[in-house]
Design a protein around this motif. Structure first.
Motif, PDB file in Angstrom:
ATOM      1  N   GLU A  71      22.864 -29.833 -14.103  1.00  0.00           N
ATOM      2  CA  GLU A  71      21.665 -29.752 -13.270  1.00  0.00           C
ATOM      3  C   GLU A  71      21.225 -31.184 -13.006  1.00  0.00           C
ATOM      4  OE1 GLU A  71      17.096 -28.547 -14.034  1.00  0.00           O
ATOM      5  OE2 GLU A  71      18.596 -27.029 -14.570  1.00  0.00           O
ATOM      6  N   VAL A  72      21.023 -31.526 -11.742  1.00  0.00           N
ATOM      7  CA  VAL A  72      20.618 -32.879 -11.361  1.00  0.00           C
ATOM      8  C   VAL A  72      19.296 -32.790 -10.617  1.00  0.00           C
ATOM      9  CG1 VAL A  72      21.237 -34.949 -10.050  1.00  0.00           C
ATOM     10  CG2 VAL A  72      23.042 -33.583 -11.140  1.00  0.00           C
ATOM     11  N   THR A  73      18.337 -33.591 -11.051  1.00  0.00           N
ATOM     12  CA  THR A  73      17.036 -33.648 -10.398  1.00  0.00           C
ATOM     13  C   THR A  73      16.732 -35.092 -10.054  1.00  0.00           C
ATOM     14  OG1 THR A  73      16.274 -31.803 -11.754  1.00  0.00           O
ATOM     15  CG2 THR A  73      14.595 -33.089 -10.619  1.00  0.00           C
ATOM     16  N   ILE A  74      16.388 -35.342  -8.805  1.00  0.00           N
ATOM     17  CA  ILE A  74      15.956 -36.674  -8.379  1.00  0.00           C
ATOM     18  C   ILE A  74      14.439 -36.655  -8.252  1.00  0.00           C
ATOM     19  CG2 ILE A  74      15.980 -38.370  -6.514  1.00  0.00           C
ATOM     20  CD1 ILE A  74      18.856 -37.522  -5.923  1.00  0.00           C
ATOM     21  N   LYS A  75      13.798 -37.600  -8.912  1.00  0.00           N
ATOM     22  CA  LYS A  75      12.349 -37.738  -8.822  1.00  0.00           C
ATOM     23  C   LYS A  75      12.057 -39.065  -8.139  1.00  0.00           C
ATOM     24  CE  LYS A  75      11.539 -35.079 -12.991  1.00  0.00           C
ATOM     25  NZ  LYS A  75      10.883 -35.048 -14.288  1.00  0.00           N
ATOM     26  N   GLU A  76      11.318 -38.995  -7.038  1.00  0.00           N
ATOM     27  CA  GLU A  76      10.970 -40.203  -6.280  1.00  0.00           C
ATOM     28  C   GLU A  76       9.500 -40.543  -6.450  1.00  0.00           C
ATOM     29  OE1 GLU A  76      13.126 -40.760  -2.194  1.00  0.00           O
ATOM     30  OE2 GLU A  76      12.131 -38.820  -2.279  1.00  0.00           O
ATOM     31  N   GLN A  77       9.226 -41.822  -6.534  1.00  0.00           N
ATOM     32  CA  GLN A  77       7.856 -42.301  -6.545  1.00  0.00           C
ATOM     33  C   GLN A  77       7.742 -43.437  -5.532  1.00  0.00           C
ATOM     34  OE1 GLN A  77       9.736 -42.816  -9.572  1.00  0.00           O
ATOM     35  NE2 GLN A  77       9.394 -40.724 -10.206  1.00  0.00           N
ATOM     36  N   PRO A  78       6.574 -43.598  -4.923  1.00  0.00           N
ATOM     37  CA  PRO A  78       6.378 -44.717  -4.004  1.00  0.00           C
ATOM     38  C   PRO A  78       6.564 -46.041  -4.751  1.00  0.00           C
ATOM     39  CG  PRO A  78       4.517 -43.183  -3.883  1.00  0.00           C
ATOM     40  CD  PRO A  78       5.381 -42.746  -5.020  1.00  0.00           C
TER      41      PRO A  78
END
Length: 101
Positions: A71-78
């Motif tokens: 399972e791969v999750t990408i979390k983006e933040q400014p």
């Protein structure tokens, strides 16, 4: 994309767990692996999808873990939410890698 493309800047954290404390979805094996990637906003959806697919391919071919067990999750933040070298990400002008790809 190649694995080299993704290896320009790395910071890894591995969190081992005792087998009895690690719960995974039905239909998965004890090889189940969850990968979370934190990154600054700016990568195009196609770039992110290419990274996920590359991870599935490389992990299966090199490590032998089936994609059904990943399972791969990408979390983006400014960029302003990142802090490194005494500044925020939106203040950094000397990055040796591109964020907007």
């Amino acid at each position: 994309m190649t694995a080299r493309t993704w290896s320009r800047r790395r910071a890894h954290r591995f969190i081992p767990m005792d087998a009895e404390d690690f719960y995974y979805p039905g239909g998965r094996t004890p090889a189940y692996t969850a990968i979370e990637i934190n990154m600054m906003q700016g990568r195009a959806p196609d770039t992110q999808k290419a990274l996920i697919k590359e991870l599935f391919d490389k992990i299966e071919s090199v490590v032998g873990i089936s994609p059904v067990d990943m399972e791969v999750t990408i979390k983006e933040q400014p960029a302003h939410c990142w802090g490194f070298r005494g500044m925020t990400g939106d203040e950094a002008r000397d990055l040796k890698y591109s964020v907007n790809v």
